[in-house]
Enzyme design. Structure first.
Site, PDB file in Angstrom:
ATOM      1  N   LYS A 106       1.007  -1.309  -0.078  1.00  0.00           N
ATOM      2  CA  LYS A 106       0.012   0.073   0.010  1.00  0.00           C
ATOM      3  C   LYS A 106       0.838   1.350   0.176  1.00  0.00           C
ATOM      4  CE  LYS A 106      -4.373   0.610   0.306  1.00  0.00           C
ATOM      5  NZ  LYS A 106      -5.722  -0.222   0.138  1.00  0.00           N
ATOM      6  N   ASP A 146      -6.946   4.034  -4.786  1.00  0.00           N
ATOM      7  CA  ASP A 146      -7.640   3.939  -3.556  1.00  0.00           C
ATOM      8  C   ASP A 146      -8.199   5.219  -3.197  1.00  0.00           C
ATOM      9  OD1 ASP A 146      -7.166   1.775  -1.310  1.00  0.00           O
ATOM     10  OD2 ASP A 146      -7.602   3.597  -0.236  1.00  0.00           O
ATOM     11  N   GLY A 218     -20.705   6.065   2.999  1.00  0.00           N
ATOM     12  CA  GLY A 218     -19.542   6.598   2.005  1.00  0.00           C
ATOM     13  C   GLY A 218     -20.523   7.179   0.579  1.00  0.00           C
ATOM     14  N   GLY A 220     -18.213   7.070  -2.259  1.00  0.00           N
ATOM     15  CA  GLY A 220     -17.101   7.009  -3.179  1.00  0.00           C
ATOM     16  C   GLY A 220     -17.245   5.923  -4.333  1.00  0.00           C
ATOM     17  N   ASN A 221     -16.207   5.462  -4.993  1.00  0.00           N
ATOM     18  CA  ASN A 221     -16.402   4.288  -5.989  1.00  0.00           C
ATOM     19  C   ASN A 221     -16.890   3.241  -5.302  1.00  0.00           C
ATOM     20  OD1 ASN A 221     -14.563   1.886  -6.947  1.00  0.00           O
ATOM     21  ND2 ASN A 221     -15.224   3.211  -8.591  1.00  0.00           N
TER      22      ASN A 221
HETATM   23  N1  GLU Z   1      -7.374  -0.181  -3.241  1.00  0.00           N
HETATM   24  C1  GLU Z   1      -7.962  -1.266  -3.664  1.00  0.00           C
HETATM   25  C2  GLU Z   1      -8.236  -2.075  -2.248  1.00  0.00           C
HETATM   26  O1  GLU Z   1      -7.875  -1.705  -1.165  1.00  0.00           O
HETATM   27  C3  GLU Z   1      -7.646  -2.105  -4.763  1.00  0.00           C
HETATM   28  C4  GLU Z   1      -6.087  -2.473  -4.700  1.00  0.00           C
HETATM   29  C5  GLU Z   1      -5.602  -2.826  -5.982  1.00  0.00           C
HETATM   30  O2  GLU Z   1      -6.349  -3.039  -6.966  1.00  0.00           O
HETATM   31  O3  GLU Z   1      -4.343  -3.244  -6.163  1.00  0.00           O
HETATM   32  O4  GLU Z   1      -8.270  -3.312  -2.346  1.00  0.00           O
END
Ligand code: GLU
Length: 428
Positions: A106, A146, A218, A220-221
């Protein structure tokens, strides 16, 4: 009212609890309790007014025993190394539970992206890549969007990486827009994935989805497509969503007794999930306090905002009708709130199972980039549904066989797979 939580301490305490249940070798736990690698760096950016502002950036690579590190980059003013560590750790478990050949990572930058112009955002994300490019890539670590980051930003990052290595390398980052190596179905993947797991939970609990209602935190997406999926895939009704209002600096719940229309709400929502409440009111929606979503008389609660939202304080507000909590967000529930869920017998679909749809389609995107051949939306969503359904079944079976809470069961499935990979590779 808000309980202060340290997300990484929470991730470690969840892990420690299951390590004890599994009687895990302490040498193995020692590897898994902490990320293998961490990067913390400063990114100087030339602002539009000519001044230079320095941003704090992070990338944490938790574990890559099963494949390249994978996980999003978050832009948030309250980002810390500990939130990034927690999120990276959860990515390892997420990829393992979804059974995709990737590890956990991350990244983040301490910034409110809404305060930057488009060109400042571009220079900032290119700056992030200029620092990290030697340590990311299709076989090392693959970032994605994210909270606070967008497909356009992924395209700029892919471009910067490709320029630095001197070769078009779309698979170095996922969540890219269509037309620049993105995959069909990626936008709706996380929200739809949430709904596929809700559908499976309802089958298990013998609930009729068309008679069910949901409240979502929320907009968001993840929330947007979870709302669309709850209505269009399950034929259920969504009574409310909530959002953070940038101008007022507080959250609101936007509800409608006959059910919200997420498509309409999306037309009056900005790219950071902030709804225009004046237009919502004019269209017959009720605007309430941000905390109201959790009190709604619904069958399903979908926390799909940030970590720590369902905690010792807020869990008390949950109504008697709620049967399923589907965790669209990463780490929305604290260990104290988990205890309440266990006592009440509420079925929790744990975060790294429930929201694994995004990274699963990210994996598909990487596969398509490697092949340089692209699937139809139907193919992507069908493959996603299969993956999510199998992952759900694996966790449910573990929970029933070992008579453990679903979160613990998900950890057991994930830890087993990661430990097996570490053993096969001779790490332990
Ligand atoms: N940010 C998203 C998650 O927390 C997707 C991560 C990704 O696609 O690598 O799962």
């Amino acid at each position: 009212m808000a309980t202060t939580i340290n997300a990484f301490e929470m991730a470690q305490s969840q892990f420690d609890h299951v390590a004890e249940l599994l009687n895990l070798d302490p040498q193995v736990s020692e590897i898994l309790r902490w990320p293998l690698r961490e990067f913390s760096f400063r990114i100087p950016v030339r602002m539009d007014d000519g001044t230079v502002r320095v941003f704090q950036g992070f990338r944490v690579q938790h574990n890559d025993a099963r494949g390249p590190n994978k996980g999003g980059i978050r832009f948030h003013p309250a980002e810390t190394i500990d939130t990034v560590r927690a999120l990276a750790t959860w990515m390892t478990w997420k990829c393992a539970v979804a059974d995709i050949p990737l590890g956990g990572g991350k990244g983040g930058i301490i910034v409110d992206p809404a305060t930057l112009s488009t060109s400042e955002k571009e220079r900032l994300v290119r700056g992030w890549v200029q620092v990290m490019w030697r340590n990311i890539g299709p076989r090392q670590d693959v970032p994605a969007p994210d909270v606070g980051t967008t497909p356009q930003m992924m395209a700029w990052m892919m471009d910067e990486y490709s320029k630095l290595v001197g070769a078009y390398t779309p698979g170095t980052i996922t969540g890219k827009p269509l037309g620049s190596g993105g995959s069909l179905g990626r936008t709706e993947a996380t929200g739809y994935g949430v709904i596929y797991t809700v559908r499976e939970a309802m089958k298990h609990l013998k609930m009729d989805p068309s008679k069910c209602t949901a409240a979502i935190q929320g907009f968001g997406n993840v929330s947007q497509y979870a709302a669309i999926g709850f209505i269009e895939i399950l034929n259920g009704k969504v009574l409310c969503v909530s959002y953070y209002d940038r101008a007022d600096k507080v959250s609101y719940t936007v509800s409608k007794a006959e059910g919200i229309d997420p498509h309409f709400l999306m037309t009056i929502t900005d790219q950071y999930g902030s709804i225009d409440k004046t237009k919502a009111k004019a269209a017959g929606y009720t605007i309430e306090d941000g905390g109201e979503w959790i009190k709604k008389d619904v069958d399903v609660l979908i926390p799909a905002a940030l970590e720590g939202q369902v905690n010792a304080d807020t869990v008390k507000l949950i109504g008697p009708r709620v049967k399923i909590v589907a965790e669209g967000a990463n780490g929305p529930t604290t260990p104290e709130a988990d205890e309440v869920f266990k006592t009440k017998g509420i079925f929790v679909i744990p975060d790294f199972l429930c929201n694994a749809g995004g990274v699963t389609v990210s994996y598909f995107e990487g596969v398509q980039n490697d092949m340089n051949y692209y699937w139809t939306r139907e193919e992507v969503l069908e493959k996603l549904d299969t993956k999510m359904t199998i992952a759900f079944k694996g966790v449910l079976d573990m929970s029933l066989n070992r008579k453990v809470f679903t979160r613990d069961a998900a950890y057991m499935v994930a830890i087993d797979r990661v430990v097996k990979a570490m053993q096969l590779r001779g790490w332990v």
